[in-house]
Design an enzyme around this catalytic site. Sequence first.
Site, PDB file in Angstrom:
ATOM      1  N   LYS A  73       0.864  -1.215  -0.030  1.00  0.00           N
ATOM      2  CA  LYS A  73      -0.001  -0.152  -0.065  1.00  0.00           C
ATOM      3  C   LYS A  73       0.945   1.210  -0.110  1.00  0.00           C
ATOM      4  O   LYS A  73       0.550   2.341  -0.589  1.00  0.00           O
ATOM      5  CB  LYS A  73      -0.862  -0.019   1.175  1.00  0.00           C
ATOM      6  CG  LYS A  73      -2.123  -1.265   1.290  1.00  0.00           C
ATOM      7  CD  LYS A  73      -3.059  -1.282   0.684  1.00  0.00           C
ATOM      8  CE  LYS A  73      -4.048  -1.939   1.060  1.00  0.00           C
ATOM      9  NZ  LYS A  73      -4.318  -3.189   0.053  1.00  0.00           N
ATOM     10  N   ARG A 149     -15.240  16.217  16.815  1.00  0.00           N
ATOM     11  CA  ARG A 149     -14.261  16.363  17.960  1.00  0.00           C
ATOM     12  C   ARG A 149     -14.358  17.457  18.844  1.00  0.00           C
ATOM     13  O   ARG A 149     -14.900  18.597  18.390  1.00  0.00           O
ATOM     14  CB  ARG A 149     -12.691  16.462  16.983  1.00  0.00           C
ATOM     15  CG  ARG A 149     -12.525  15.309  16.064  1.00  0.00           C
ATOM     16  CD  ARG A 149     -12.013  13.987  16.585  1.00  0.00           C
ATOM     17  NE  ARG A 149     -11.171  14.098  17.472  1.00  0.00           N
ATOM     18  CZ  ARG A 149     -10.560  13.126  18.004  1.00  0.00           C
ATOM     19  NH1 ARG A 149     -11.459  11.934  18.317  1.00  0.00           N
ATOM     20  NH2 ARG A 149      -9.689  13.378  18.842  1.00  0.00           N
ATOM     21  N   ARG A 182      -5.583  13.891  28.148  1.00  0.00           N
ATOM     22  CA  ARG A 182      -3.992  13.723  28.958  1.00  0.00           C
ATOM     23  C   ARG A 182      -3.104  13.639  27.991  1.00  0.00           C
ATOM     24  O   ARG A 182      -1.950  14.023  28.484  1.00  0.00           O
ATOM     25  CB  ARG A 182      -4.463  12.800  30.087  1.00  0.00           C
ATOM     26  CG  ARG A 182      -3.272  12.592  30.894  1.00  0.00           C
ATOM     27  CD  ARG A 182      -3.600  12.068  32.374  1.00  0.00           C
ATOM     28  NE  ARG A 182      -2.482  11.825  33.324  1.00  0.00           N
ATOM     29  CZ  ARG A 182      -1.927  10.797  33.467  1.00  0.00           C
ATOM     30  NH1 ARG A 182      -2.234   9.809  32.985  1.00  0.00           N
ATOM     31  NH2 ARG A 182      -0.907  10.888  34.555  1.00  0.00           N
ATOM     32  N   ARG A 183      -3.209  12.862  26.787  1.00  0.00           N
ATOM     33  CA  ARG A 183      -2.034  12.848  26.129  1.00  0.00           C
ATOM     34  C   ARG A 183      -1.827  14.059  25.250  1.00  0.00           C
ATOM     35  O   ARG A 183      -0.940  14.007  24.132  1.00  0.00           O
ATOM     36  CB  ARG A 183      -2.527  11.733  24.941  1.00  0.00           C
ATOM     37  CG  ARG A 183      -2.648  10.372  25.599  1.00  0.00           C
ATOM     38  CD  ARG A 183      -2.379   9.280  24.514  1.00  0.00           C
ATOM     39  NE  ARG A 183      -3.367   9.358  23.387  1.00  0.00           N
ATOM     40  CZ  ARG A 183      -4.804   9.164  23.356  1.00  0.00           C
ATOM     41  NH1 ARG A 183      -5.250   8.394  24.375  1.00  0.00           N
ATOM     42  NH2 ARG A 183      -5.346   9.380  22.443  1.00  0.00           N
ATOM     43  N   GLY A 189     -12.326  12.830  21.185  1.00  0.00           N
ATOM     44  CA  GLY A 189     -13.790  12.344  20.820  1.00  0.00           C
ATOM     45  C   GLY A 189     -14.808  12.314  21.797  1.00  0.00           C
ATOM     46  O   GLY A 189     -15.916  12.664  21.519  1.00  0.00           O
ATOM     47  N   ASP A 257     -17.865  10.502  29.823  1.00  0.00           N
ATOM     48  CA  ASP A 257     -17.478   9.446  30.794  1.00  0.00           C
ATOM     49  C   ASP A 257     -17.136   9.675  32.147  1.00  0.00           C
ATOM     50  O   ASP A 257     -15.973  10.264  32.197  1.00  0.00           O
ATOM     51  CB  ASP A 257     -16.689   8.341  30.131  1.00  0.00           C
ATOM     52  CG  ASP A 257     -17.225   7.765  28.826  1.00  0.00           C
ATOM     53  OD1 ASP A 257     -18.413   7.764  28.730  1.00  0.00           O
ATOM     54  OD2 ASP A 257     -16.662   7.245  28.285  1.00  0.00           O
ATOM     55  N   ASN A 280      -1.496   0.832  25.591  1.00  0.00           N
ATOM     56  CA  ASN A 280      -1.996  -0.120  26.528  1.00  0.00           C
ATOM     57  C   ASN A 280      -1.634  -1.581  26.158  1.00  0.00           C
ATOM     58  O   ASN A 280      -1.295  -2.374  27.032  1.00  0.00           O
ATOM     59  CB  ASN A 280      -3.540   0.167  26.865  1.00  0.00           C
ATOM     60  CG  ASN A 280      -4.090   1.343  27.690  1.00  0.00           C
ATOM     61  OD1 ASN A 280      -3.110   2.059  28.034  1.00  0.00           O
ATOM     62  ND2 ASN A 280      -5.177   1.788  27.704  1.00  0.00           N
TER      63      ASN A 280
HETATM   64  N1  DCT Z   1      -8.993   2.244  25.771  1.00  0.00           N
HETATM   65  C1  DCT Z   1      -8.332   0.961  25.552  1.00  0.00           C
HETATM   66  N2  DCT Z   1      -8.664   0.010  24.475  1.00  0.00           N
HETATM   67  C2  DCT Z   1      -9.789   0.495  23.854  1.00  0.00           C
HETATM   68  C3  DCT Z   1     -10.483   1.522  24.232  1.00  0.00           C
HETATM   69  C4  DCT Z   1     -10.161   2.420  25.244  1.00  0.00           C
HETATM   70  O1  DCT Z   1      -7.340   0.651  26.191  1.00  0.00           O
HETATM   71  N3  DCT Z   1     -10.394  -0.447  22.843  1.00  0.00           N
HETATM   72  C5  DCT Z   1      -8.263   3.157  26.797  1.00  0.00           C
HETATM   73  C6  DCT Z   1      -7.271   4.040  26.242  1.00  0.00           C
HETATM   74  C7  DCT Z   1      -7.953   5.446  25.967  1.00  0.00           C
HETATM   75  C8  DCT Z   1      -9.225   5.164  27.061  1.00  0.00           C
HETATM   76  O2  DCT Z   1      -9.605   4.073  27.262  1.00  0.00           O
HETATM   77  C9  DCT Z   1     -10.210   6.445  26.810  1.00  0.00           C
HETATM   78  O3  DCT Z   1     -10.823   5.890  25.519  1.00  0.00           O
HETATM   79  P1  DCT Z   1     -11.587   6.600  24.165  1.00  0.00           P
HETATM   80  O4  DCT Z   1     -12.071   7.753  24.879  1.00  0.00           O
HETATM   81  O5  DCT Z   1     -12.384   5.523  23.431  1.00  0.00           O
HETATM   82  O6  DCT Z   1     -10.161   6.954  23.412  1.00  0.00           O
HETATM   83  P2  DCT Z   1      -9.311   8.279  23.466  1.00  0.00           P
HETATM   84  O7  DCT Z   1      -7.758   7.735  23.627  1.00  0.00           O
HETATM   85  O8  DCT Z   1      -9.672   9.194  24.757  1.00  0.00           O
HETATM   86  O9  DCT Z   1      -9.565   9.020  22.159  1.00  0.00           O
HETATM   87  P3  DCT Z   1     -10.798  10.038  21.581  1.00  0.00           P
HETATM   88  O10 DCT Z   1     -10.245  11.251  21.690  1.00  0.00           O
HETATM   89  O11 DCT Z   1     -11.405   9.343  20.432  1.00  0.00           O
HETATM   90  O12 DCT Z   1     -11.728   9.613  22.793  1.00  0.00           O
END
Ligand code: DCT
Length: 342
Positions: A73, A149, A182-183, A189, A257, A280
């Site tokens: 790709k 977003r 936090r990152r 999202g 959340d 993770n």
């Molecule tokens: N998480 C994980 N595995 C997944 C979903 C989530 O380990 N399948 C963990 C890592 C991030 C945290 O939970 C929060 O999840 P989200 O809110 O879905 O992700 P985000 O990294 O905060 O990204 P976004 O900006 O899309 O919310």
Amino acid sequence: MRKNEGTSKSKNPNLRTIEMLGKMAYYYDRIDDRWRTISYRKAITALKRQTDYIATREQAIGIPGIGERLASKVEEIACTNKLRRLESTVTDPNDRILLLFMGIYQVGLPTASRWIAQGHQSLEDLKAKADLTPNQKIGLDHYNDFLSRIPRSEVMAHAEIVRRACSNADAQIQLVVGGSYRRGSADCGDIDLIITKESASLEQIRTILVDTVIPQLFQDGFLQVGLATSRSRSTDRGSKWHGASALPGSQVWRRIDLLFVPWDEFGAALIYFTGNDIFNRSIRLLASRKKMRLNQHGLYGDIMRGEKRERITQGKLLEGRSEERIFDILGVPWRPPEHRIC
Ligand code: DCT
Ligand code: MG
């Protein structure tokens, strides 16, 4: 566990390829194809580290994190400046409707496919004719809100309102904004709030939130709706509250959340809810290679596994409270949240 500081836009010669692969990763994520999403995202991370332009399959295969299929790709994009697979996802009408339907909060591939099979072709069709769960109805009514977003400053504003309500209920409650915020993401999202209190159990924290803070935030007009969770696993029961919130004077609903974390698990929960998901996975894998186990509750040692890596013993808790200690025991250097982008 390598350091990652994201892309330096001015320097990376593979930006076009990264952008196209990013669109494919987004597509696969939306259609719930976990494995493809992960392999595209790994390839993107690997390409972001390159300082040379990667034009051929052979060059691409030489990079750790890029497999044979992804390498083809990369070459296709470099040669033709486009990706046929991406174009077909954009033009195939069924794919388009699938993506449209899967954009509804909590709607996955099975539900979206069933609706297509039933002959529904638009959001209007669904509103008028489909049999919707209460959550799906809310998701449909706030389709654009939940898909867009959230700017970082707005995440902060929502968090501050919750923080104030928590302090009013109990001055010792601590709140950390987790997830992509936090990152260091410029936009998020959803709003992930990690809530704990020194020395408190899950039960104590949940009681303060569910009996006092959440009802108060509804009364203030900040919380709009609670969203029932069907997907939560039994171990998560009672430790999360999902819903939607709106800033005073705004009609825009945001996904929020509230994550209730016992004090003893604060560090492990911080790691888990900070992510990202691929970080993770890799830190858990690292733990398991070292005969330990990491989950959102803690880091455990003395784990015995069978031939198929299945766990034979639960192990004993090594650390749960401190994020730094968990990195330390795992023998990896501390990574600030902004470097946990994989
Ligand atoms: N998480 C994980 N595995 C997944 C979903 C989530 O380990 N399948 C963990 C890592 C991030 C945290 O939970 C929060 O999840 P989200 O809110 O879905 O992700 P985000 O990294 O905060 O990204 P976004 O900006 O899309 O919310
Ligand atoms: Mg998030």
